[in-house]
Design a protein around this motif. Structure first.
Motif, PDB file in Angstrom:
ATOM      1  N   ASN A  57       0.849  -1.193   0.000  1.00 26.97           N
ATOM      2  CA  ASN A  57       0.000   0.000   0.000  1.00 26.97           C
ATOM      3  C   ASN A  57       0.877   1.232   0.000  1.00 26.97           C
ATOM      4  N   GLY A  58       0.255   2.360  -0.269  1.00 22.82           N
ATOM      5  CA  GLY A  58       0.996   3.615  -0.277  1.00 22.82           C
ATOM      6  C   GLY A  58       2.170   3.554  -1.223  1.00 22.82           C
ATOM      7  N   GLN A  59       3.328   3.867  -0.702  1.00 27.06           N
ATOM      8  CA  GLN A  59       4.522   3.902  -1.540  1.00 27.06           C
ATOM      9  C   GLN A  59       4.924   2.527  -2.050  1.00 27.06           C
ATOM     10  N   TYR A  60       4.401   1.476  -1.452  1.00 26.15           N
ATOM     11  CA  TYR A  60       4.764   0.117  -1.853  1.00 26.15           C
ATOM     12  C   TYR A  60       3.657  -0.589  -2.631  1.00 26.15           C
ATOM     13  N   ARG A  61       2.720   0.143  -3.159  1.00 29.68           N
ATOM     14  CA  ARG A  61       1.623  -0.485  -3.892  1.00 29.68           C
ATOM     15  C   ARG A  61       2.131  -1.112  -5.187  1.00 29.68           C
ATOM     16  N   ALA A  62       1.408  -2.080  -5.668  1.00 28.15           N
ATOM     17  CA  ALA A  62       1.782  -2.776  -6.895  1.00 28.15           C
ATOM     18  C   ALA A  62       1.120  -2.097  -8.087  1.00 28.15           C
ATOM     19  N   VAL A  63       1.940  -1.660  -9.012  1.00 33.49           N
ATOM     20  CA  VAL A  63       1.450  -0.979 -10.213  1.00 33.49           C
ATOM     21  C   VAL A  63       2.210  -1.523 -11.420  1.00 33.49           C
ATOM     22  N   ILE A  64       1.476  -1.767 -12.485  1.00 34.42           N
ATOM     23  CA  ILE A  64       2.095  -2.054 -13.779  1.00 34.42           C
ATOM     24  C   ILE A  64       1.843  -0.816 -14.633  1.00 34.42           C
ATOM     25  N   TRP A  65       2.914  -0.155 -15.040  1.00 38.12           N
ATOM     26  CA  TRP A  65       2.773   1.025 -15.889  1.00 38.12           C
ATOM     27  C   TRP A  65       2.938   0.631 -17.343  1.00 38.12           C
ATOM     28  N   TYR A  66       2.240   1.346 -18.205  1.00 36.83           N
ATOM     29  CA  TYR A  66       2.325   1.077 -19.646  1.00 36.83           C
ATOM     30  C   TYR A  66       2.542   2.388 -20.395  1.00 36.83           C
ATOM     31  N   GLY A  67       3.116   2.249 -21.591  1.00 34.44           N
ATOM     32  CA  GLY A  67       3.374   3.421 -22.415  1.00 34.44           C
ATOM     33  C   GLY A  67       2.485   3.533 -23.628  1.00 34.44           C
ATOM     34  N   THR A  68       1.896   2.419 -24.048  1.00 35.15           N
ATOM     35  CA  THR A  68       1.053   2.416 -25.243  1.00 35.15           C
ATOM     36  C   THR A  68      -0.239   1.654 -24.957  1.00 35.15           C
ATOM     37  N   GLU A  69      -1.192   1.826 -25.817  1.00 31.74           N
ATOM     38  CA  GLU A  69      -2.454   1.091 -25.684  1.00 31.74           C
ATOM     39  C   GLU A  69      -2.215  -0.414 -25.825  1.00 31.74           C
ATOM     40  N   GLU A  70      -1.313  -0.798 -26.702  1.00 33.29           N
ATOM     41  CA  GLU A  70      -0.987  -2.221 -26.851  1.00 33.29           C
ATOM     42  C   GLU A  70      -0.436  -2.782 -25.537  1.00 33.29           C
ATOM     43  N   GLU A  71       0.450  -2.038 -24.877  1.00 30.34           N
ATOM     44  CA  GLU A  71       0.994  -2.488 -23.592  1.00 30.34           C
ATOM     45  C   GLU A  71      -0.099  -2.566 -22.526  1.00 30.34           C
ATOM     46  N   ARG A  72      -1.021  -1.621 -22.542  1.00 34.77           N
ATOM     47  CA  ARG A  72      -2.128  -1.662 -21.578  1.00 34.77           C
ATOM     48  C   ARG A  72      -2.927  -2.947 -21.763  1.00 34.77           C
ATOM     49  N   LYS A  73      -3.226  -3.278 -23.003  1.00 37.64           N
ATOM     50  CA  LYS A  73      -4.000  -4.496 -23.290  1.00 37.64           C
ATOM     51  C   LYS A  73      -3.231  -5.746 -22.867  1.00 37.64           C
ATOM     52  N   LEU A  74      -1.927  -5.778 -23.125  1.00 36.62           N
ATOM     53  CA  LEU A  74      -1.111  -6.922 -22.709  1.00 36.62           C
ATOM     54  C   LEU A  74      -1.114  -7.062 -21.184  1.00 36.62           C
ATOM     55  N   ALA A  75      -0.957  -5.939 -20.486  1.00 39.63           N
ATOM     56  CA  ALA A  75      -0.944  -5.968 -19.015  1.00 39.63           C
ATOM     57  C   ALA A  75      -2.293  -6.419 -18.467  1.00 39.63           C
ATOM     58  N   GLN A  76      -3.374  -5.915 -19.046  1.00 38.98           N
ATOM     59  CA  GLN A  76      -4.706  -6.281 -18.575  1.00 38.98           C
ATOM     60  C   GLN A  76      -5.002  -7.755 -18.831  1.00 38.98           C
ATOM     61  N   THR A  77      -4.633  -8.237 -20.009  1.00 41.87           N
ATOM     62  CA  THR A  77      -4.826  -9.649 -20.329  1.00 41.87           C
ATOM     63  C   THR A  77      -4.034 -10.525 -19.363  1.00 41.87           C
ATOM     64  N   ARG A  78      -2.797 -10.144 -19.095  1.00 42.63           N
ATOM     65  CA  ARG A  78      -1.967 -10.941 -18.180  1.00 42.63           C
ATOM     66  C   ARG A  78      -2.539 -10.928 -16.762  1.00 42.63           C
ATOM     67  N   LEU A  79      -3.032  -9.761 -16.304  1.00 38.40           N
ATOM     68  CA  LEU A  79      -3.647  -9.690 -14.977  1.00 38.40           C
ATOM     69  C   LEU A  79      -4.856 -10.631 -14.913  1.00 38.40           C
ATOM     70  N   GLU A  80      -5.675 -10.627 -15.941  1.00 39.01           N
ATOM     71  CA  GLU A  80      -6.834 -11.523 -15.974  1.00 39.01           C
ATOM     72  C   GLU A  80      -6.404 -12.990 -15.973  1.00 39.01           C
ATOM     73  N   GLU A  81      -5.335 -13.311 -16.699  1.00 38.76           N
ATOM     74  CA  GLU A  81      -4.820 -14.689 -16.699  1.00 38.76           C
ATOM     75  C   GLU A  81      -4.333 -15.087 -15.306  1.00 38.76           C
ATOM     76  N   GLU A  82      -3.647 -14.173 -14.633  1.00 37.36           N
ATOM     77  CA  GLU A  82      -3.154 -14.457 -13.280  1.00 37.36           C
ATOM     78  C   GLU A  82      -4.325 -14.639 -12.318  1.00 37.36           C
ATOM     79  N   ARG A  83      -5.377 -13.847 -12.486  1.00 34.05           N
ATOM     80  CA  ARG A  83      -6.558 -13.985 -11.629  1.00 34.05           C
ATOM     81  C   ARG A  83      -7.204 -15.359 -11.807  1.00 34.05           C
ATOM     82  N   GLU A  84      -7.202 -15.867 -13.027  1.00 43.18           N
ATOM     83  CA  GLU A  84      -7.825 -17.152 -13.333  1.00 43.18           C
ATOM     84  C   GLU A  84      -6.916 -18.343 -13.043  1.00 43.18           C
ATOM     85  N   SER A  85      -5.646 -18.082 -12.801  1.00 44.90           N
ATOM     86  CA  SER A  85      -4.664 -19.170 -12.688  1.00 44.90           C
ATOM     87  C   SER A  85      -4.804 -20.010 -11.430  1.00 44.90           C
TER      88      SER A  85
END
Length: 137
Positions: A57-85
């Motif tokens: 939390n706070g300064q130690y929160r977990a964040v995946i930053w992205y630079g492009t829309e393609e990276e955002r989609k990749l990060a979101q897809t991977r998060l969903e895969e991890e949730r389902e794993s």
């Protein structure tokens, strides 16, 4: 690959370890600069998930930053895969525990902070290189 310890995601235009610790909104982060002909954003995501230990939390929160829309989609897809794993408890991969955000302004941490956990930063660089889909091809 080059890594730099720093701060991102907050409102203070001149963050320091002291201001971040006091709650200025920034997270402590590792900036990874890499040659995208030898490493991919997917390699970065693989390293993130290999080293993820759960929410902070706070300064130690977990964040995946992205630079492009393609990276955002990749990060979101991977998060969903991890949730389902089934590897994580629900709270570890909830929207409160981990966020995906556009990369904003970056601030390098103080010089002493760059080397405080050199084993941790080196481990990150080695983990990415070891698991790189492009270097293993």
């Amino acid at each position: 690959m080059r890594t730099v310890v720093g701060y991102a995601g907050g409102r203070n235009p001149n963050p320091s370890y002291k201001s971040v610790s006091a709650g200025d909104g920034h997270a402590e982060a590792i900036r990874c600069e890499y040659d995208n002909t030898t490493l991919s954003y997917t390699d970065m995501l693989d390293a993130f998930w290999t080293n993820y230990v759960g929410p902070g939390n706070g300064q130690y929160r977990a964040v995946i930053w992205y630079g492009t829309e393609e990276e955002r989609k990749l990060a979101q897809t991977r998060l969903e895969e991890e949730r389902e794993s089934g590897k994580w408890l629900d709270f570890q991969v909830s929207d409160i525990a981990i966020s995906i955000e556009p990369a904003g302004e970056w601030f390098d941490a103080e010089p002493y902070h760059q080397y405080r956990n050199i084993g941790g930063v080196k481990r990150w660089e080695e983990e990415v290189a070891k698991n790189s889909s492009r270097s293993n091809a």
